[in-house]
Scaffold this motif. Sequence first.
Motif, PDB file in Angstrom:
ATOM      1  N   GLU A  41       0.809  -1.210   0.000  1.00 46.66           N
ATOM      2  CA  GLU A  41       0.000   0.000   0.000  1.00 46.66           C
ATOM      3  C   GLU A  41       0.849   1.271   0.000  1.00 46.66           C
ATOM      4  OE1 GLU A  41      -3.343  -0.010  -0.194  1.00 46.66           O
ATOM      5  OE2 GLU A  41      -3.258  -2.191  -0.343  1.00 46.66           O
ATOM      6  N   LEU A  42       2.160   1.086  -0.157  1.00 41.46           N
ATOM      7  CA  LEU A  42       3.050   2.258  -0.061  1.00 41.46           C
ATOM      8  C   LEU A  42       2.699   3.392  -1.035  1.00 41.46           C
ATOM      9  CD1 LEU A  42       6.626   0.839   0.634  1.00 41.46           C
ATOM     10  CD2 LEU A  42       5.334   2.430   2.044  1.00 41.46           C
ATOM     11  N   PRO A  43       2.434   3.104  -2.314  1.00 40.88           N
ATOM     12  CA  PRO A  43       2.082   4.214  -3.226  1.00 40.88           C
ATOM     13  C   PRO A  43       0.848   4.984  -2.758  1.00 40.88           C
ATOM     14  CG  PRO A  43       2.640   2.250  -4.476  1.00 40.88           C
ATOM     15  CD  PRO A  43       2.557   1.830  -3.044  1.00 40.88           C
ATOM     16  N   LEU A  44      -0.159   4.255  -2.252  1.00 42.51           N
ATOM     17  CA  LEU A  44      -1.364   4.920  -1.756  1.00 42.51           C
ATOM     18  C   LEU A  44      -1.066   5.714  -0.490  1.00 42.51           C
ATOM     19  CD1 LEU A  44      -4.051   2.113  -2.255  1.00 42.51           C
ATOM     20  CD2 LEU A  44      -3.716   4.172  -3.630  1.00 42.51           C
ATOM     21  N   GLU A  45      -0.228   5.136   0.381  1.00 44.94           N
ATOM     22  CA  GLU A  45       0.142   5.837   1.614  1.00 44.94           C
ATOM     23  C   GLU A  45       0.891   7.124   1.300  1.00 44.94           C
ATOM     24  OE1 GLU A  45       2.236   3.321   4.335  1.00 44.94           O
ATOM     25  OE2 GLU A  45       0.762   1.717   4.206  1.00 44.94           O
ATOM     26  N   ALA A  47       0.655   8.898  -1.482  1.00 45.75           N
ATOM     27  CA  ALA A  47      -0.308   9.842  -2.057  1.00 45.75           C
ATOM     28  C   ALA A  47      -1.176  10.472  -0.967  1.00 45.75           C
ATOM     29  CB  ALA A  47      -1.187   9.131  -3.085  1.00 45.75           C
ATOM     30  N   ASP A  48      -1.619   9.658  -0.001  1.00 45.45           N
ATOM     31  CA  ASP A  48      -2.444  10.175   1.104  1.00 45.45           C
ATOM     32  C   ASP A  48      -1.664  11.183   1.944  1.00 45.45           C
ATOM     33  OD1 ASP A  48      -4.577   8.668   0.321  1.00 45.45           O
ATOM     34  OD2 ASP A  48      -4.237   7.050   1.764  1.00 45.45           O
ATOM     35  N   LEU A  49      -0.402  10.858   2.232  1.00 51.34           N
ATOM     36  CA  LEU A  49       0.435  11.768   3.025  1.00 51.34           C
ATOM     37  C   LEU A  49       0.656  13.090   2.292  1.00 51.34           C
ATOM     38  CD1 LEU A  49       3.068   9.271   4.466  1.00 51.34           C
ATOM     39  CD2 LEU A  49       1.561  10.737   5.825  1.00 51.34           C
ATOM     40  N   GLU A  50       0.854  13.024   0.990  1.00 53.70           N
ATOM     41  CA  GLU A  50       1.041  14.246   0.199  1.00 53.70           C
ATOM     42  C   GLU A  50      -0.217  15.111   0.254  1.00 53.70           C
ATOM     43  OE1 GLU A  50       4.327  12.750  -3.129  1.00 53.70           O
ATOM     44  OE2 GLU A  50       2.183  12.560  -3.547  1.00 53.70           O
ATOM     45  N   ASP A  51      -1.394  14.463   0.229  1.00 50.85           N
ATOM     46  CA  ASP A  51      -2.653  15.214   0.337  1.00 50.85           C
ATOM     47  C   ASP A  51      -2.783  15.861   1.716  1.00 50.85           C
ATOM     48  OD1 ASP A  51      -3.400  14.582  -2.224  1.00 50.85           O
ATOM     49  OD2 ASP A  51      -4.642  12.863  -1.652  1.00 50.85           O
ATOM     50  N   VAL A  52      -2.408  15.106   2.762  1.00 47.50           N
ATOM     51  CA  VAL A  52      -2.473  15.639   4.127  1.00 47.50           C
ATOM     52  C   VAL A  52      -1.550  16.847   4.265  1.00 47.50           C
ATOM     53  CG1 VAL A  52      -1.900  15.171   6.541  1.00 47.50           C
ATOM     54  CG2 VAL A  52      -3.161  13.465   5.217  1.00 47.50           C
ATOM     55  N   ILE A  53      -0.330  16.723   3.746  1.00 45.14           N
ATOM     56  CA  ILE A  53       0.647  17.819   3.822  1.00 45.14           C
ATOM     57  C   ILE A  53       0.147  19.047   3.063  1.00 45.14           C
ATOM     58  CG2 ILE A  53       2.934  18.528   2.978  1.00 45.14           C
ATOM     59  CD1 ILE A  53       3.910  15.707   3.778  1.00 45.14           C
ATOM     60  N   LYS A  54      -0.447  18.808   1.918  1.00 47.84           N
ATOM     61  CA  LYS A  54      -1.003  19.918   1.135  1.00 47.84           C
ATOM     62  C   LYS A  54      -2.111  20.614   1.923  1.00 47.84           C
ATOM     63  CE  LYS A  54      -3.013  20.963  -3.395  1.00 47.84           C
ATOM     64  NZ  LYS A  54      -3.499  20.376  -4.677  1.00 47.84           N
ATOM     65  N   LYS A 150       5.746  15.366   7.204  1.00 50.28           N
ATOM     66  CA  LYS A 150       6.828  15.436   6.207  1.00 50.28           C
ATOM     67  C   LYS A 150       7.902  14.393   6.516  1.00 50.28           C
ATOM     68  CE  LYS A 150       6.481  20.229   4.597  1.00 50.28           C
ATOM     69  NZ  LYS A 150       7.144  21.561   4.534  1.00 50.28           N
ATOM     70  N   HIS A 151       8.161  14.197   7.793  1.00 50.82           N
ATOM     71  CA  HIS A 151       9.151  13.192   8.203  1.00 50.82           C
ATOM     72  C   HIS A 151       8.671  11.789   7.817  1.00 50.82           C
ATOM     73  CE1 HIS A 151      12.398  11.412  10.537  1.00 50.82           C
ATOM     74  NE2 HIS A 151      11.505  10.631  11.138  1.00 50.82           N
ATOM     75  N   VAL A 152       7.400  11.512   8.099  1.00 49.79           N
ATOM     76  CA  VAL A 152       6.827  10.201   7.738  1.00 49.79           C
ATOM     77  C   VAL A 152       6.842  10.019   6.219  1.00 49.79           C
ATOM     78  CG1 VAL A 152       4.734   8.785   7.779  1.00 49.79           C
ATOM     79  CG2 VAL A 152       5.373  10.109   9.791  1.00 49.79           C
ATOM     80  N   LEU A 153       6.487  11.081   5.482  1.00 45.51           N
ATOM     81  CA  LEU A 153       6.470  11.010   4.020  1.00 45.51           C
ATOM     82  C   LEU A 153       7.858  10.713   3.472  1.00 45.51           C
ATOM     83  CD1 LEU A 153       5.056  11.348   1.280  1.00 45.51           C
ATOM     84  CD2 LEU A 153       5.498  13.814   1.444  1.00 45.51           C
ATOM     85  N   LYS A 157       8.640   7.527   1.228  1.00 45.75           N
ATOM     86  CA  LYS A 157       9.156   7.703  -0.134  1.00 45.75           C
ATOM     87  C   LYS A 157      10.478   6.973  -0.307  1.00 45.75           C
ATOM     88  CE  LYS A 157       7.238  11.902  -2.141  1.00 45.75           C
ATOM     89  NZ  LYS A 157       7.539  13.263  -2.654  1.00 45.75           N
ATOM     90  N   ALA A 158      11.323   7.054   0.709  1.00 48.29           N
ATOM     91  CA  ALA A 158      12.612   6.350   0.639  1.00 48.29           C
ATOM     92  C   ALA A 158      12.394   4.845   0.547  1.00 48.29           C
ATOM     93  CB  ALA A 158      13.453   6.688   1.870  1.00 48.29           C
ATOM     94  N   GLU A 159      11.434   4.353   1.330  1.00 50.53           N
ATOM     95  CA  GLU A 159      11.119   2.922   1.307  1.00 50.53           C
ATOM     96  C   GLU A 159      10.560   2.513  -0.053  1.00 50.53           C
ATOM     97  OE1 GLU A 159       8.338  -0.272   3.813  1.00 50.53           O
ATOM     98  OE2 GLU A 159       8.446   1.836   4.441  1.00 50.53           O
ATOM     99  N   LEU A 160       9.653   3.349  -0.580  1.00 51.10           N
ATOM    100  CA  LEU A 160       9.049   3.052  -1.887  1.00 51.10           C
ATOM    101  C   LEU A 160      10.088   3.113  -3.001  1.00 51.10           C
ATOM    102  CD1 LEU A 160       6.549   2.498  -3.630  1.00 51.10           C
ATOM    103  CD2 LEU A 160       6.125   4.969  -3.686  1.00 51.10           C
ATOM    104  N   ASP A 161      10.937   4.139  -2.968  1.00 47.71           N
ATOM    105  CA  ASP A 161      11.984   4.284  -3.995  1.00 47.71           C
ATOM    106  C   ASP A 161      12.922   3.080  -3.989  1.00 47.71           C
ATOM    107  OD1 ASP A 161      10.927   6.688  -4.735  1.00 47.71           O
ATOM    108  OD2 ASP A 161      12.378   7.909  -3.624  1.00 47.71           O
ATOM    109  N   GLU A 162      13.228   2.588  -2.803  1.00 46.95           N
ATOM    110  CA  GLU A 162      14.120   1.428  -2.687  1.00 46.95           C
ATOM    111  C   GLU A 162      13.482   0.192  -3.318  1.00 46.95           C
ATOM    112  OE1 GLU A 162      16.466  -1.195   0.748  1.00 46.95           O
ATOM    113  OE2 GLU A 162      15.314   0.583   1.308  1.00 46.95           O
TER     114      GLU A 162
END
Length: 262
Positions: A41-45, A47-54, A150-153, A157-162
């Motif tokens: 679910e990382l891509p969805l997580e 995306a959700d975090l980016e929406d929350v930050i926005k 932002k820290h969680v994001l 992102k680092a986990e997803l990129d890996e």
Amino acid sequence: MATADKNKNEQNLSVESRLKSLYELQTLLSQIDRIRTVRGELPLEVADLEDVIKGLTTRIENFRKEIEEIRKKSVAEKEKINDSQAKIAKYKEQIDNVRNNREFDLLSKEIEFQTLEIELSEKHINEYARMIDAKNNEIAETENRLADQKHVLADKKAELDEIVSETKQDEERLREQAKALEPKIDARTLAAFKRIRKNARNGLGIVYIQRDACGGCFNRIPPQKQMEIKMHKKIIVCEYCGRIMIDPDLAGVDLSAPTESK
């Protein structure tokens, strides 16, 4: 002309070759599905975090705009105070030169009125100051939440990129192989397969017979239907789940091989 050639090529494809290619395609797509499962679910997580930050960023901006408007009101009230103080000073000068009680009373009332106006403006200024303090506190709390998100994001992102970097080449290779297989299947069968696969919970659009049952829903298949499937004369789907069925031999599966103990 191109359409006619395409239809002719599809007619030349035997049911057996189409089924075999279709099962190979399913195998490749299942491997791609497994890669996506690893990502979870990382891509969805993300995306959700980016929406929350926005949303939090927008909230902070709105708070700051509100503070700016409140400060403008406070400045206006201070100007009212200055104006009232100037009028009081003028009225006090005039009151020293009054000629009768009527003029004295009028000027006294004006001074009293302007004094009340000053008190009212000061009250508004104090209210505005409390409002600004409250807004600043909300900004501070929101900024803390924003920093946490932002820290969680960044971690997500680092986990997803890996994971993506580890699987990207494999996924691209599998997609190329899958794309190369599609011309070996007629358009109608391919479209039906994609539709079935989309609606199937496990993403299986074609399955082989296992223990006289459908390999997708595990409902029993009558012997006559099994015989028809083994003949490879036509595309046959499960009457229960709608998946395309294929015999194990054509799928290249040896059901007689012993299962390794884990």
